[in-house]
Write a protein that holds these residues in place. Structure first.
Motif, PDB file in Angstrom:
ATOM      1  N   THR A  57       0.811  -1.215   0.000  1.00 42.34           N
ATOM      2  CA  THR A  57       0.000   0.000   0.000  1.00 42.34           C
ATOM      3  C   THR A  57       0.839   1.257   0.000  1.00 42.34           C
ATOM      4  OG1 THR A  57      -0.080  -0.033   2.420  1.00 42.34           O
ATOM      5  CG2 THR A  57      -1.854  -1.157   1.240  1.00 42.34           C
ATOM      6  N   ILE A  58       2.156   1.118  -0.022  1.00 43.34           N
ATOM      7  CA  ILE A  58       3.027   2.287  -0.012  1.00 43.34           C
ATOM      8  C   ILE A  58       3.824   2.316  -1.309  1.00 43.34           C
ATOM      9  CG2 ILE A  58       4.954   3.432   1.159  1.00 43.34           C
ATOM     10  CD1 ILE A  58       2.403   3.447   2.749  1.00 43.34           C
ATOM     11  N   PRO A  59       3.859   3.464  -2.029  1.00 40.41           N
ATOM     12  CA  PRO A  59       4.596   3.515  -3.287  1.00 40.41           C
ATOM     13  C   PRO A  59       6.083   3.377  -3.028  1.00 40.41           C
ATOM     14  CG  PRO A  59       3.898   5.699  -2.637  1.00 40.41           C
ATOM     15  CD  PRO A  59       3.266   4.744  -1.671  1.00 40.41           C
ATOM     16  N   SER A  60       6.787   2.745  -3.958  1.00 39.14           N
ATOM     17  CA  SER A  60       8.208   2.503  -3.811  1.00 39.14           C
ATOM     18  C   SER A  60       8.947   3.136  -4.952  1.00 39.14           C
ATOM     19  CB  SER A  60       8.495   1.003  -3.800  1.00 39.14           C
ATOM     20  OG  SER A  60       7.734   0.367  -2.817  1.00 39.14           O
ATOM     21  N   ARG A  61      10.105   3.697  -4.685  1.00 40.23           N
ATOM     22  CA  ARG A  61      10.886   4.310  -5.738  1.00 40.23           C
ATOM     23  C   ARG A  61      11.779   3.251  -6.349  1.00 40.23           C
ATOM     24  NH1 ARG A  61      11.140   8.075  -1.870  1.00 40.23           N
ATOM     25  NH2 ARG A  61      13.176   7.354  -1.240  1.00 40.23           N
ATOM     26  N   LEU A  62      11.240   2.545  -7.305  1.00 43.30           N
ATOM     27  CA  LEU A  62      12.066   1.558  -7.989  1.00 43.30           C
ATOM     28  C   LEU A  62      11.473   1.299  -9.354  1.00 43.30           C
ATOM     29  CD1 LEU A  62      14.524  -0.171  -7.721  1.00 43.30           C
ATOM     30  CD2 LEU A  62      13.086  -2.028  -6.959  1.00 43.30           C
ATOM     31  N   LEU A  63      12.227   1.498 -10.373  1.00 44.64           N
ATOM     32  CA  LEU A  63      11.737   1.342 -11.729  1.00 44.64           C
ATOM     33  C   LEU A  63      11.868  -0.091 -12.166  1.00 44.64           C
ATOM     34  CD1 LEU A  63      10.800   2.743 -14.335  1.00 44.64           C
ATOM     35  CD2 LEU A  63      13.176   2.929 -14.943  1.00 44.64           C
ATOM     36  N   LEU A  64      10.777  -0.635 -12.668  1.00 46.69           N
ATOM     37  CA  LEU A  64      10.825  -1.961 -13.248  1.00 46.69           C
ATOM     38  C   LEU A  64      11.382  -1.867 -14.647  1.00 46.69           C
ATOM     39  CD1 LEU A  64      10.040  -4.961 -13.241  1.00 46.69           C
ATOM     40  CD2 LEU A  64       7.845  -4.266 -14.184  1.00 46.69           C
ATOM     41  N   ASN A  84       1.283  13.332  -5.476  1.00 48.81           N
ATOM     42  CA  ASN A  84       1.959  14.524  -5.993  1.00 48.81           C
ATOM     43  C   ASN A  84       3.486  14.462  -5.876  1.00 48.81           C
ATOM     44  OD1 ASN A  84      -0.508  15.513  -6.750  1.00 48.81           O
ATOM     45  ND2 ASN A  84      -0.709  16.945  -5.039  1.00 48.81           N
ATOM     46  N   PRO A  85       4.061  13.984  -4.759  1.00 46.57           N
ATOM     47  CA  PRO A  85       5.518  13.804  -4.747  1.00 46.57           C
ATOM     48  C   PRO A  85       6.003  12.794  -5.787  1.00 46.57           C
ATOM     49  CG  PRO A  85       4.673  13.869  -2.507  1.00 46.57           C
ATOM     50  CD  PRO A  85       3.479  13.783  -3.413  1.00 46.57           C
ATOM     51  N   ILE A  86       5.198  11.768  -6.068  1.00 42.94           N
ATOM     52  CA  ILE A  86       5.576  10.796  -7.098  1.00 42.94           C
ATOM     53  C   ILE A  86       5.575  11.463  -8.470  1.00 42.94           C
ATOM     54  CG2 ILE A  86       4.876   8.676  -8.261  1.00 42.94           C
ATOM     55  CD1 ILE A  86       3.745   7.724  -5.566  1.00 42.94           C
ATOM     56  N   LEU A  87       4.553  12.279  -8.736  1.00 44.07           N
ATOM     57  CA  LEU A  87       4.535  13.034  -9.985  1.00 44.07           C
ATOM     58  C   LEU A  87       5.774  13.919 -10.099  1.00 44.07           C
ATOM     59  CD1 LEU A  87       0.789  14.216 -10.096  1.00 44.07           C
ATOM     60  CD2 LEU A  87       1.804  12.277 -11.311  1.00 44.07           C
ATOM     61  N   THR A  88       6.185  14.515  -9.003  1.00 41.75           N
ATOM     62  CA  THR A  88       7.377  15.363  -9.008  1.00 41.75           C
ATOM     63  C   THR A  88       8.628  14.538  -9.278  1.00 41.75           C
ATOM     64  OG1 THR A  88       6.290  16.820  -7.417  1.00 41.75           O
ATOM     65  CG2 THR A  88       8.670  17.083  -7.691  1.00 41.75           C
ATOM     66  N   THR A 119      -2.910   2.901 -12.906  1.00 39.72           N
ATOM     67  CA  THR A 119      -3.985   3.371 -12.045  1.00 39.72           C
ATOM     68  C   THR A 119      -3.774   3.028 -10.570  1.00 39.72           C
ATOM     69  OG1 THR A 119      -5.210   1.393 -12.760  1.00 39.72           O
ATOM     70  CG2 THR A 119      -5.803   3.490 -13.780  1.00 39.72           C
ATOM     71  N   SER A 120      -2.798   2.170 -10.260  1.00 39.94           N
ATOM     72  CA  SER A 120      -2.503   1.949  -8.841  1.00 39.94           C
ATOM     73  C   SER A 120      -1.954   3.218  -8.203  1.00 39.94           C
ATOM     74  CB  SER A 120      -1.505   0.796  -8.678  1.00 39.94           C
ATOM     75  OG  SER A 120      -0.240   1.125  -9.205  1.00 39.94           O
ATOM     76  N   PHE A 121      -1.258   4.051  -8.980  1.00 37.14           N
ATOM     77  CA  PHE A 121      -0.737   5.314  -8.449  1.00 37.14           C
ATOM     78  C   PHE A 121      -1.850   6.326  -8.243  1.00 37.14           C
ATOM     79  CE2 PHE A 121       3.134   3.474 -10.129  1.00 37.14           C
ATOM     80  CZ  PHE A 121       4.076   3.822  -9.177  1.00 37.14           C
ATOM     81  N   THR A 122      -2.766   6.402  -9.201  1.00 36.66           N
ATOM     82  CA  THR A 122      -3.815   7.417  -9.092  1.00 36.66           C
ATOM     83  C   THR A 122      -4.844   7.062  -8.034  1.00 36.66           C
ATOM     84  OG1 THR A 122      -4.996   6.364 -10.940  1.00 36.66           O
ATOM     85  CG2 THR A 122      -3.517   8.197 -11.463  1.00 36.66           C
ATOM     86  N   SER A 123      -4.738   5.886  -7.450  1.00 38.16           N
ATOM     87  CA  SER A 123      -5.622   5.534  -6.330  1.00 38.16           C
ATOM     88  C   SER A 123      -5.144   6.129  -5.018  1.00 38.16           C
ATOM     89  CB  SER A 123      -5.707   4.009  -6.192  1.00 38.16           C
ATOM     90  OG  SER A 123      -4.461   3.460  -5.770  1.00 38.16           O
TER      91      SER A 123
END
Length: 523
Positions: free
Chosen positions: A7-14, A328-332, A317-321
């Motif tokens: 449930t927490i976004p992670s900074r890691l690119l697949l 917003n920090p992820i968009l940045t 769409t998992s991000f926009t949920s």
């Protein structure tokens, strides 16, 4: 990029795993006029990247791609056909050369308009021109009638050309854009692009850069886009399907466009409206936005990551949920990549901390300056945030390797690891502590200005930091970037590092502090 874990976004690119390729060896006799100097030899089947040694190809420098993709029907899962004309300059006398290509088939190859021989060896397309190519001369290679089929997104497999319920997109970092089209698939060889998509009426095509023309004929729409700024192949985006494009008001002259599934437009478009504020904020930090336009592409599904494809960042769409204080920090983060990673690309994949460390820095700084840092990370201040990251420094280095030298690339997660993201941002925090906020900002602006449109290395960054600060930072930054232990933090002698267990076993990734978001081990 950003990744999602639980449930927490992670900074890691697949991205895709390493492509295993085998090039042919041995010289080929020169035909035609004598070359300026010496005999012709084959170009290397890889650029020798430490982490992906067979990615990319040697012997030439691509100047431009003219890519045409044809979508026969309104079926996201369909096989597509394509043609690509590559303009390049030979960097040696070439008897033959390779392109990276992992698609289904190749129809025909010409070099300088003449039929050329070709073979396929793994993800290598090995091309034998009818005449050897002289060094320092421009040449064109055209691959006609290639075919590629999109795949279902899978966090444990190469991504590349991806099918969604509404159409297809491209997610190529670091090594899978060549699953769609033949290329020199390494960020060291950037080029300009013309991208044309031919699709049935009712479908919408969007690609990097600016739309330059649209033609409708016999039930098909031909849409052509031009990216005039140099772009790495891993950043190419071609989105074709039942999408809708919304143009927002420009920000300081930068046009903004967003692309979403038509059926979800009313829900999704408001979610990314903050990007206009983020563009203005980022320009205040590092200067003018480096490209022709910007926007967000959202697909329905769970890729498990967000990706900074040039001029059009990709999200699922998992991000926009998520609530705005997370989204917003992820968009940045993805916007910051347009400067750090896109405009200034890594020289090698060991330099990926330059992309992810900077994007993470601006991500958490944006959260801090918009008053949402504690909600986003659990830390009440940037100092508290980086103190928690600092505490895990030795554990991350033991598990993943130094910030600028990941231990291996057996899995993509070995490369895009927490020490590249949070550890890279921690290096920038330490540097700011060392040289002061004013010179740090001057350095950030100088970096994106000096190397705009180019690929740059960690040593380039160290040299520029020394020049801007007026002091030799080689020992300081080499220790932070390549050391196996975490150096003392300037200005914070009380900060301590949690020891690596006596057994020598590195700590679990899951032991990261609140705010150090990443994928769990093994994913």
């Amino acid at each position: 990029m950003e990744a999602v874990s639980g449930t927490i976004p992670s900074r890691l690119l697949l991205a895709a795993g390493t492509a295993v390729v085998l090039g042919l060896t041995g010289a080929v006799a020169v035909t035609g006029p004598a070359l300026a100097s010496g005999h012709a030899t084959p170009g290397a089947p890889g650029l020798g990247d430490r982490l992906y040694p067979l990615l990319g190809n040697g012997g030439y420098d691509v100047q431009n791609y003219d890519l045409v993709l044809t979508y026969p029907k309104k079926d996201p899962a369909q096989q597509i056909t394509g043609d690509v004309t590559i303009t390049a300059v030979a960097t040696q006398n070439l008897s033959r050369f390779d392109l990276d290509f992992g698609g289904d088939a190749v129809g025909r190859v010409t070099v300088n308009g003449r039929p050329a021989g070709f073979t396929r060896d793994g993800d290598e397309l090995v091309i034998s021109p009818p005449r050897a190519l002289p060094a320092h001369r421009r040449f064109t290679v055209r691959v006609s009638g290639f075919k590629a089929t999109p795949i279902q997104p899978d966090a444990d497999a190469p991504v590349g050309f991806v099918v969604t319920p509404d159409g297809t997109v491209l997610a190529g970092q670091p090594a899978s854009s060549h699953l769609l089209f033949p290329s020199n698939d390494h960020p060291r060889d950037k080029a300009t692009y013309t991208i044309t998509a031919v699709a049935p009426q009712g479908w919408t095509a969007t690609a990097n850069g600016v739309r330059v023309r649209t033609k409708t004929r016999n039930g098909y729409v031909t849409s052509t886009f031009r990216e005039t700024q140099p772009m790495a192949s891993e950043l190419v985006q071609v989105a074709v399907g039942d999408f809708v494009v919304q143009n927002r008001a420009p920000v300081n002259g930068v046009p903004v466009r967003d692309v979403v599934p038509r059926r979800l437009a009313d829900d999704l478009l408001p979610k990314v409206a903050d990007e206009r504020h983020e563009i203005s904020w980022m320009e205040g930090k590092v200067g003018r936005y480096p490209f022709e336009n910007y926007g967000s592409l959202i697909i329905d599904g769970e890729l498990g990551f967000a990706l900074e494809t040039q001029t059009l960042s990709l999200y699922d769409t998992s991000f926009t949920s998520y609530p705005s204080y997370i989204l917003n920090p992820i968009l940045t983060h993805e916007l910051a990549h347009q400067w750090f990673g896109d405009s200034v690309s890594p020289w090698s994949w060991s330099d990926v901390w330059q992309n992810e460390g900077h994007a993470t820095w601006y991500e958490v700084t944006y959260a801090d300056e918009t008053g949402t840092l504690e909600q986003y990370t659990g830390a009440e201040s940037l100092d508290a945030y980086f103190k928690s990251v600092y505490a895990r420094g030795d554990q991350f280095r033991a598990r993943f390797g130094p910030v600028a030298r990941p231990l291996k690339a057996d899995s993509i997660w070995d490369v895009f690891n927490p020490n590249v993201y949070d550890g890279g941002a921690l290096v920038l925090f330490a540097l700011r502590q060392k040289i002061g906020a004013k010179k740090f900002q001057l350095l950030e602006r100088a970096w994106v200005s000096r190397y705009r449109g180019k690929s740059a290395s960690t040593q380039d960054f160290i040299r520029l930091a020394s020049a801007v600060s007026g002091r030799n930072l080689s020992s300081f930054l080499n220790a932070w970037l390549y050391g196996t232990t975490t150096p003392a933090m300037p200005g914070h002698p009380d900060w301590t590092v949690t020891p690596v267990p006596a057994s020598g076993a590195p700590a679990s990734v899951a032991a990261a502090p609140a705010g150090a978001r990443h994928m769990p081990a093994g994913h």
